[in-house]
Scaffold this active site. Structure first.
Site, PDB file in Angstrom:
ATOM      1  N   LYS A 176     -13.000  -1.326   7.107  1.00  0.00           N
ATOM      2  CA  LYS A 176     -12.377  -2.391   7.910  1.00  0.00           C
ATOM      3  C   LYS A 176     -12.830  -2.261   9.364  1.00  0.00           C
ATOM      4  CE  LYS A 176      -8.773  -1.967   4.553  1.00  0.00           C
ATOM      5  NZ  LYS A 176      -8.908  -3.158   3.748  1.00  0.00           N
ATOM      6  N   TRP A 185       0.836  -1.206   0.000  1.00  0.00           N
ATOM      7  CA  TRP A 185       0.000   0.000   0.000  1.00  0.00           C
ATOM      8  C   TRP A 185       0.864   1.247   0.000  1.00  0.00           C
ATOM      9  CZ3 TRP A 185      -4.400  -0.645  -1.998  1.00  0.00           C
ATOM     10  CH2 TRP A 185      -5.087  -1.850  -1.829  1.00  0.00           C
ATOM     11  N   ASP A 187      -1.462   6.455   6.425  1.00  0.00           N
ATOM     12  CA  ASP A 187      -2.567   5.662   5.898  1.00  0.00           C
ATOM     13  C   ASP A 187      -2.889   4.636   6.990  1.00  0.00           C
ATOM     14  OD1 ASP A 187      -4.248   3.841   4.717  1.00  0.00           O
ATOM     15  OD2 ASP A 187      -2.915   3.331   3.042  1.00  0.00           O
TER      16      ASP A 187
HETATM   17  N1  PMP Z   1      -4.324   1.333   2.230  1.00  0.00           N
HETATM   18  C1  PMP Z   1      -4.443   0.214   2.961  1.00  0.00           C
HETATM   19  C2  PMP Z   1      -3.523  -0.005   4.121  1.00  0.00           C
HETATM   20  C3  PMP Z   1      -5.428  -0.719   2.637  1.00  0.00           C
HETATM   21  O1  PMP Z   1      -5.551  -1.845   3.352  1.00  0.00           O
HETATM   22  C4  PMP Z   1      -6.277  -0.484   1.539  1.00  0.00           C
HETATM   23  C5  PMP Z   1      -7.382  -1.430   1.135  1.00  0.00           C
HETATM   24  N2  PMP Z   1      -7.269  -2.715   1.479  1.00  0.00           N
HETATM   25  C6  PMP Z   1      -6.089   0.680   0.798  1.00  0.00           C
HETATM   26  C7  PMP Z   1      -5.116   1.569   1.190  1.00  0.00           C
HETATM   27  C8  PMP Z   1      -6.953   0.987  -0.380  1.00  0.00           C
HETATM   28  O2  PMP Z   1      -8.169   1.393   0.133  1.00  0.00           O
HETATM   29  P1  PMP Z   1      -9.445   1.713  -0.751  1.00  0.00           P
HETATM   30  O3  PMP Z   1      -9.891   0.453  -1.362  1.00  0.00           O
HETATM   31  O4  PMP Z   1     -10.399   2.263   0.285  1.00  0.00           O
HETATM   32  O5  PMP Z   1      -9.059   2.734  -1.745  1.00  0.00           O
END
Ligand code: PMP
Length: 360
Positions: free
Chosen positions: A196, A102, A172
């Protein structure tokens, strides 16, 4: 139909008490004769829901008064671009600490607006630990330092908030927001997709220190300008009303559960039970350095992935345990044990893991 234990990484399991409340209010929200999904976001019943959600979020997370709370859309992925648009503030670069996929996605997006420096990365070790803060190569003129507090795919989590020598820390926190008490004042900005620990997909929470907002890059859409979003109480356009409402119920649930101190203790117990079991035998393995292990996402592998994974998942499903397939980037299994996963769910998973290891 009885409910299963859902270990999905997100969208993820929600507290049963919240779902029951949603069910009870679905057709007629508190005598209004309509459901929340059908309401105008400008009318009083929804404005009350929105205001209460923010007040409860601030109380539960302990958000200081000089921080704005924004309810946005587009997920954490949109924030990968929106953060640099708002936070570069005349500077040309930001530092990134890469502890998983991520963070890599986040640094890719800043490239459209400025430079993302890799201050530290654990990629060479397949993201199985957090690089020691003492070795981070931080730039004093960086606009901010970006971390991913919990890497959902790799199961690596910061336990302590790193010191960035006065450069604003941006996090994040999509997969560990509200998992235990956190000192928000150490951050310049925290963002998280709701799906989550906080509620259904569709809402992105941004908590940002007031003095950091107000300077956006030319070309930034108004809807992505934190200052405009804040001034319009996150209602520049139609917000994700139903998600906002359910998130509000989840914050009420967190308060009823005893707040983040109690929730954090429960999360630590759940994670410890699962890691203790994994470490006590040789059939399942978790590769992450013990001090950096996530209390939210627990990846584990089996001796023969080609044979065991599908067999394990099939049996798990039959035992009412869902969502255990690991992310395609790393394979194996992953148990996501967010706030709403009861201790009984983790106990059932360990029982099944023991049974599978013994009988296969
Ligand atoms: N950052 C992290 C740490 C995530 O776990 C996720 C989704 N699993 C995201 C970003 C992306 O998030 P979104 O699908 O809400 O754009």
């Amino acid at each position: 139909m009885s409910r299963i234990f859902n270990f999905s990484a997100g969208p993820a399991t929600l507290p049963l008490a919240v779902l029951e409340k949603v069910q009870a209010e679905l057709l007629n929200y508190q005598g209004t004769g309509m459901g929340v999904m059908e309401m105008s976001h400008r009318d009083k019943p929804f404005m009350d829901i929105a205001n209460a959600c923010e007040a409860d979020l601030r109380e539960v997370l302990g958000v200081p008064a000089n921080y704005k709370v924004l309810f946005m859309q587009g997920g954490a992925t949109a924030q990968f671009g929106i953060v640099p648009q708002n936070l570069l503030r005349g500077k040309t670069s930001a530092d990134f600490v890469l502890t998983g996929d991520w963070g890599k996605k986040a640094i890719k997006e800043i490239g459209k607006y400025g430079k993302g420096n890799v201050a530290a990365t654990a990629e060479a070790e397949k993201f199985t630990h957090i690089p020691d803060v003492a070795g981070w190569k931080l730039n004093s003129d960086a606009a901010y330092v970006h971390i991913t507090t919990n890497e959902t795919i790799h199961g690596v989590q910061f336990r302590d908030v790193p010191n960035t020598n006065g450069v604003p820390l941006v996090a994040d926190a999509s997969s560990d927001i509200a998992c235990r008490p956190l000192d928000i004042s150490k951050f310049g900005l925290i963002y998280a997709g709701a799906q989550k620990n906080i509620g259904p997909a569709g809402l992105t929470i941004v908590i940002v220190r007031e003095d950091l907002i107000g300077t956006v890059l030319p070309g930034t859409f108004g809807i992505h300008d934190y200052k405009q979003v804040a001034e319009n109480e996150s209602m520049l356009n139609t917000p994700s009303t139903f998600s906002w409402y359910v998130c509000g119920l989840v914050f009420q649930w967190m308060k009823a559960e005893g707040g983040l101190a109690k929730i954090g203790e429960r999360n630590e117990r759940k994670a410890k039970a699962l890691y203790d079991y994994i470490d006590s035998q040789d059939f399942y393995k978790n590769p992450v350095a013990r001090k950096d292990r996530s209390i939210m996402n627990v990846p584990f592998t089996l001796p023969n992935p080609d044979v065991n994974d599908a067999e394990f998942l099939k049996g798990a499903k039959a035992a009412g345990l869902n969502g255990l397939k690991g992310h395609r980037a790393v394979g194996g299994m992953r148990a996501s044990i967010y706030n709403a996963m009861p201790e009984a769910g983790v106990a059932a998973l360990i029982d099944y893991m023991q049974y599978f290891a013994k009988t296969r």
